[in-house]
Design a protein around this motif. Structure first.
Motif, PDB file in Angstrom:
ATOM      1  N   LEU A 465      -2.292  13.714  33.031  1.00 42.25           N
ATOM      2  CA  LEU A 465      -1.365  14.684  32.459  1.00 42.25           C
ATOM      3  C   LEU A 465      -0.243  14.984  33.438  1.00 42.25           C
ATOM      4  N   GLY A 466       0.991  14.873  32.954  1.00 38.87           N
ATOM      5  CA  GLY A 466       2.137  15.269  33.770  1.00 38.87           C
ATOM      6  C   GLY A 466       2.470  16.727  33.542  1.00 38.87           C
ATOM      7  N   ILE A 467       2.536  17.121  32.276  1.00 33.82           N
ATOM      8  CA  ILE A 467       2.753  18.515  31.895  1.00 33.82           C
ATOM      9  C   ILE A 467       2.250  18.677  30.474  1.00 33.82           C
ATOM     10  N   GLY A 468       1.541  19.775  30.175  1.00 32.69           N
ATOM     11  CA  GLY A 468       0.983  19.956  28.840  1.00 32.69           C
ATOM     12  C   GLY A 468       0.667  21.404  28.551  1.00 32.69           C
ATOM     13  N   THR A 469       0.498  21.683  27.257  1.00 33.64           N
ATOM     14  CA  THR A 469       0.196  23.048  26.829  1.00 33.64           C
ATOM     15  C   THR A 469      -1.308  23.229  26.680  1.00 33.64           C
ATOM     16  N   GLU A 470      -1.813  24.341  27.161  1.00 32.63           N
ATOM     17  CA  GLU A 470      -3.248  24.612  27.186  1.00 32.63           C
ATOM     18  C   GLU A 470      -3.841  24.677  25.778  1.00 32.63           C
ATOM     19  N   PHE A 471      -3.059  25.170  24.817  1.00 33.26           N
ATOM     20  CA  PHE A 471      -3.552  25.369  23.454  1.00 33.26           C
ATOM     21  C   PHE A 471      -4.001  24.059  22.816  1.00 33.26           C
ATOM     22  N   VAL A 488      -8.461  18.077  29.889  1.00 36.02           N
ATOM     23  CA  VAL A 488      -7.867  18.287  31.207  1.00 36.02           C
ATOM     24  C   VAL A 488      -8.411  19.568  31.820  1.00 36.02           C
ATOM     25  N   SER A 489      -8.766  19.495  33.084  1.00 36.24           N
ATOM     26  CA  SER A 489      -9.275  20.678  33.779  1.00 36.24           C
ATOM     27  C   SER A 489      -8.189  21.722  33.927  1.00 36.24           C
ATOM     28  N   SER A 490      -8.561  22.966  33.752  1.00 36.58           N
ATOM     29  CA  SER A 490      -7.580  24.061  33.889  1.00 36.58           C
ATOM     30  C   SER A 490      -7.111  24.218  35.324  1.00 36.58           C
ATOM     31  N   ARG A 491      -7.829  23.599  36.259  1.00 37.78           N
ATOM     32  CA  ARG A 491      -7.443  23.697  37.676  1.00 37.78           C
ATOM     33  C   ARG A 491      -6.466  22.620  38.092  1.00 37.78           C
ATOM     34  N   SER A 492      -6.068  21.770  37.167  1.00 36.86           N
ATOM     35  CA  SER A 492      -5.209  20.641  37.528  1.00 36.86           C
ATOM     36  C   SER A 492      -3.810  21.069  37.969  1.00 36.86           C
ATOM     37  N   GLY A 493      -3.361  22.220  37.485  1.00 34.72           N
ATOM     38  CA  GLY A 493      -1.998  22.659  37.809  1.00 34.72           C
ATOM     39  C   GLY A 493      -0.959  22.123  36.853  1.00 34.72           C
ATOM     40  N   GLN A 494      -1.337  21.121  36.058  1.00 29.60           N
ATOM     41  CA  GLN A 494      -0.399  20.525  35.101  1.00 29.60           C
ATOM     42  C   GLN A 494      -0.533  21.157  33.715  1.00 29.60           C
ATOM     43  N   LEU A 495      -1.633  21.874  33.503  1.00 29.93           N
ATOM     44  CA  LEU A 495      -1.925  22.485  32.215  1.00 29.93           C
ATOM     45  C   LEU A 495      -1.417  23.924  32.214  1.00 29.93           C
TER      46      LEU A 495
END
Length: 599
Positions: A465-471, A488-495
């Motif tokens: 993931l480069g950039i994405g929405t959590e929803f 994607v893990s919520s700790r990735s920083g990209q979410l």
């Protein structure tokens, strides 16, 4: 030989090689016969050979110079060879014994004087005298000769002294000057003026990459202003973000450093191009049924056939350094790419979300027609007031959302700090452009979910993931770690939270406008001097320009998002310099962001 080249500087090894040549081909008629050499230069390996063949015992000289008499050079550091464990030394003690024996032979080879040359530093590193020096002082008297000015009397020494004089004196001396160096006087003054401006006064901003109106012709000023209206690619603006000076050289001066394909292997550029062509052809033939879950073997066969055809086309394109048929290096690289593509196809086969590839190589703002007839267009897409051009590798659609896919063959990973610093614009900008392209085709009910990197490599195929929405995490996109698809893990920083996700896209759009504004104003400083800017009207009471901390609108960095809408300062400003072909021209290592003092 040395005199005719006295105005040039050489490395010490070049100087030694010249001395070696002179010593070998010059004979002196003193106490020696006409054919006897009285000056000889030996390397350490030659000394070692002479010592053990007993030839050094029979050699005597009036004066002996032992150079590089520092720790690590004489004696040399012990470096065991794992392939030849007993050659030339079994252990460090044996090597030290050997070096001490050579030194003993040297002490017996001079009649009048022995000079032990101990350099103080190598570049910035201080050097330590050889441990043999202390041992020698313990048993005999050793005179120390301090070299106050090693360059005194030399041309470089004179020029350096005059340069220091010009730097420290308001009105430099213009009296008698060596005739053969007269042409250097104006050059030295100019160099000092430039360096003083870059480090202290900032009177001449053109040498810091800031093209102020008074330094440009009307045509040049108009040319820069016209850059507001031109069409930009994401790659161009990312280059400006990484280093404005590099952008200036590439895109304003139009210098080009072409990658010469002299090897038989696939170059990085050609490998990436081949990969993109293969994947486009693969999906273009499967538009009606892009999923590869069923009919996997048929899909793999199709992929192999396309790779064979496309790789043959690329091989035939090498006209300057042609590659023959059955070239083992070329075929090996093609087979490596085949293995990587099979791993990627296996990942696509196991993808379990109802989100499918839909558009492929959708270009916009380019002269040629888009390969994707449904979505692509030749009209530029605007981000704010900036017209953009480019090509989106792939757009996936499903679950009321869309993802932008970028194919990569490299191993580098883009993190959120690169996006916030403006060095990675691609996915954030392409998400917004894809939404406009979809809307132009009447598709307005899809939400931007993510920008994903498909890394197709020999060792491992991954989706990051480069950039994405959590929803929409786990609903419209997932990561692939080489074996499994996972949310994607919520700790990735990209979410990101939905609101923050939209704010980040807007923020990056603002970077695009700021970069174009700065380009049209003529701001092209070194990346390490982005914060250093002086307005021509900022003057002190003495009439000298003073440094201003005020950064012109649309220019510079901020330390955090709450400080403003400019890009965040990158943690390593000079990272793009590692592979830049211009770093010796810009001298980025010599010019820091903080002005140098005279101390």
């Amino acid at each position: 030989m040395l005199k005719s080249e006295e105005d040039r500087l050489y490395k010490s090894e070049d100087y030694i090689n010249k001395l070696r040549y002179i010593a070998k081909h010059t004979h002196y008629q003193n106490r020696a016969s006409v054919n006897e050499e009285t000056v000889t230069i030996f390397s350490l390996s030659e000394l070692r050979s002479l010592t053990y063949s007993n030839e050094l015992r029979s050699l005597e000289f009036d004066t002996v110079f032992l150079g590089d008499f520092v720790e690590g050079r004489f004696p040399e550091n012990y470096r065991p060879d794992p392939l030849l464990p007993e050659n030339p030394y079994r252990n460090e003690e044996e090597q030290l014994y050997d070096s001490r024996f050579i030194f003993y032979r040297l002490l017996k080879s001079f009649r009048e004087r022995l000079y032990l040359l101990v350099p103080q530093r190598e570049r910035e590193a201080e050097l330590i005298p050889s441990p043999f020096l202390g041992q020698l002082k313990a048993i005999t008297s050793v005179e120390t000769i301090e070299v106050v000015n090693p360059e005194r009397g030399s041309v470089p020494g004179f020029l350096s002294t005059y340069g220091n004089h010009v730097w420290t004196t308001e009105t430099p001396f213009d009296g008698t000057f060596p005739v053969n160096l007269m042409n250097m006087r104006s050059l030295i003054k100019h160099v000092v003026k430039v360096e003083k401006s870059r480090e202290k006064t900032h009177k001449h901003l053109v040498y810091e990459g800031v093209l102020t109106p008074e330094t440009l012709s009307p045509e040049s000023r108009a040319g820069l202003e016209e850059r507001r209206q031109r069409t930009y690619s994401v790659t161009e603006l990312e280059t400006y973000a990484k280093c404005p000076f590099q952008y200036f050289v590439n895109n304003v001066l139009r210098f080009r450093v072409e990658e010469e394909e002299t090897e038989d292997e696939l170059s990085n550029r050609r490998r990436g191009s081949l990969l993109h062509e293969v994947l486009f052809e693969f999906y273009n033939n499967r538009r009606e049924n892009p999923r590869v879950g069923r009919g996997f073997e048929e899909a793999r066969q199709q992929l192999d056939e396309i790779l064979d055809a496309k790789s043959e086309e690329h091989r035939n394109q090498r006209t300057e350094n042609p590659i023959g048929e059955n070239n083992i290096f070329w075929e090996t690289d093609v087979e490596k790419l085949r293995v990587a593509l099979h791993k990627w196809l296996e990942a696509e086969r196991n993808y379990d979300l109802p989100v499918t590839p839909h558009y492929f190589e959708a270009s916009f703002g380019q002269d040629q027609e888009s390969k994707d007839p449904e979505l692509g267009c030749t009209t530029p897409i605007s981000i704010g007031e900036v017209r953009m051009k480019g090509k989106i590798d792939r757009i996936d659609i499903g679950n009321g959302a869309f993802n932008v896919i970028d194919y990569k063959t490299g191993s580098s990973t883009i993190r959120m700090p690169e996006i916030l610093s403006g060095r990675s614009l691609q996915l954030s900008i392409y998400l917004q452009i894809a939404k406009q392209l979809l809307a132009n085709n009447g598709i307005t009910d899809l939400e931007a979910a993510s920008g994903l990197y498909h890394k197709i490599r020999l060792d491992q195929c991954t989706v990051e993931l480069g950039i994405g929405t959590e929803f929409l995490n786990g609903e419209a996109f997932k990561n692939y770690n080489g074996t499994d698809w996972k949310s994607v893990s919520s700790r990735s920083g990209q979410l990101l939270d939905d609101e923050i996700f939209e704010d980040r896209l807007v923020r990056v759009s603002g970077y695009v406008q700021q970069y174009v504004d700065s380009i049209s104003k003529g701001n092209f400083p070194l990346i390490t001097r982005v914060k250093t800017f002086v307005s021509p009207k900022d003057e002190s009471e003495t009439g000298d320009c003073v440094e201003s901390n005020e950064i012109p609108e649309g220019y510079g960095f901020v330390e955090s998002e709450v400080d403003g809408h400019k890009p965040l300062a990158p943690s390593n400003k000079t990272e793009p310099c590692n592979y830049c072909v211009y770093k010796r021209i810009c001298r980025v290592g010599a010019i820091a962001e903080v002005s140098q003092s005279d101390d």
